[in-house]
Structures are given as C-alpha cells and as structure tokens.
Design an enzyme around this catalytic site. Structure first.
Site: not given
Length: 199
Positions: A31-32, A34-36, A38, A105
């Site tokens: 995902g982008l 700051a998508s969450g 991690s 990725s």
C-alpha cells in the site's frame, strides 16, 4: 551468478510443520506510504505472539538498515529490494514462521514474482492490500515525506512522481480510512483461521 553450489536437503517443510504445529505463511502488506502497513503488521505480530504463534515482521525501513542498505529508490533498486525480501520471507515461511512483510512494493510484477516464488515452493502467500486514498495518506504523513515530495525535494516518490499499481485480486483488502488498526488485525486473524493457517 554463483556457480559450483549444491542445494543441501534437510527436513522438508511438511516435517517441520508437523513438529512445530503450524504451517507458516507470508502475509505481504502492500500500500501507499502512510497507509498503515507497518502499524497493522505490528499489532498483528503482537496478537499472534500472544497466542504463541511463531511470527516475525519484516519492515521496509528496517530492512534498509541492514540487508538492503546498499539500495536506493530507483525502479531497479526497488525491484531488487523486493526480490531480496521475497527470498527472505520464503525462508521464514518455509521455517513454519508467519512472515509479515510491510513494503510499499508498488509494482505488480514484483509482487507477482514474490507470489510465484512461494507458490513454486508450495508455501502460502497472502497479499494484504492496505488501501487508503492518496489524500488521506498525505494528511497523515507522519514523516513529512509527501510534503517534501510535493516540493520536489524527494524524487521517485510513490504516489507523487512514481506510480503505485494497486493489487487486482488480493486475498485481503483493508480500508484503513474506515477501520481501526484493531479491526484490521482482527480481520486478518479471522482470515488465517478460516484458511486453517492458525488454529
């Protein structure tokens, strides 16, 4: 290319799985920035470990401190970054550990290569699309990187001047602008139970 090498056979994955009591798998969070990815992977790792399920998180930034510290952010370097982590995740999955990989990725072909690597070894590969609108990711921007990219201070930034190719058929989709971290982690656990990857 390495030459004069021979694969050394030991226990099979099935033998290890029987001894350990879990099959192992790779959950590929994409995902982008700051998508969450991690944040959810961290919460999931804790939940699984609390259930005594062997798991380990491979984080994009963390891996670049060691294994991939020689790589930048050009497309070629991103490809190599994902190739290396695909191999490492496969080793974890083969060891009957649940590998949680948190990597932007951005390119479909790299994620497809990671999937094929696991499928060829008969190891579960679960693509987790951590979906968030770009404007929400920019609002979060915990490291201020989107702002720098918009100002031209960072080049090859995914979502700004480099593309992000969203998964077409991921096993799991998490809309993090609609669900909490806890809800997302619990949704993954439900999926793993449904697929009998965990009890």
């Amino acid at each position: 290319m390495a030459t004069n090498i021979t694969w050394h056979h030991n226990l099979t994955h099935e033998e290890r799985s029987k001894i350990i009591g879990q099959p192992g798998a790779t959950l590929w969070f994409t995902g982008l920035r700051a998508s969450g990815k991690s944040t959810i992977a961290c919460a999931l790792e804790r939940k699984l470990l609390e259930q005594k399920i062997q798991t380990y998180r491979l984080d994009g930034d963390n891996v670049r401190f060691g294994l991939n510290k020689d790589l930048g952010f050009s497309e070629a370097d991103r490809n190599e970054n994902i190739r290396r982590i695909s191999e490492v995740a496969k080793l974890f999955a083969d060891s009957c550990t649940i590998a949680l990989t948190s990597f932007i990725s951005p390119y479909k072909k790299d994620r497809d290569s990671a999937r094929k690597l696991h499928e060829d070894a008969n190891l579960p590969f679960i693509e987790v699309y951590v979906n968030v609108p770009l404007e929400v990711a920019e609002q979060r921007d915990p490291k201020g990187l989107y702002k720098k990219a918009r100002e031209g201070l960072i080049k090859n930034f995914t979502g700004i001047d480099d593309p992000y190719e969203a998964p077409e058929t991921p096993e799991i989709v998490l809309n993090t602008h609609e669900k909490s971290v806890e809800e997302c982690a619990d949704a993954i656990i439900s999926y793993l139970k449904e697929k009998k990857i965990i009890a």
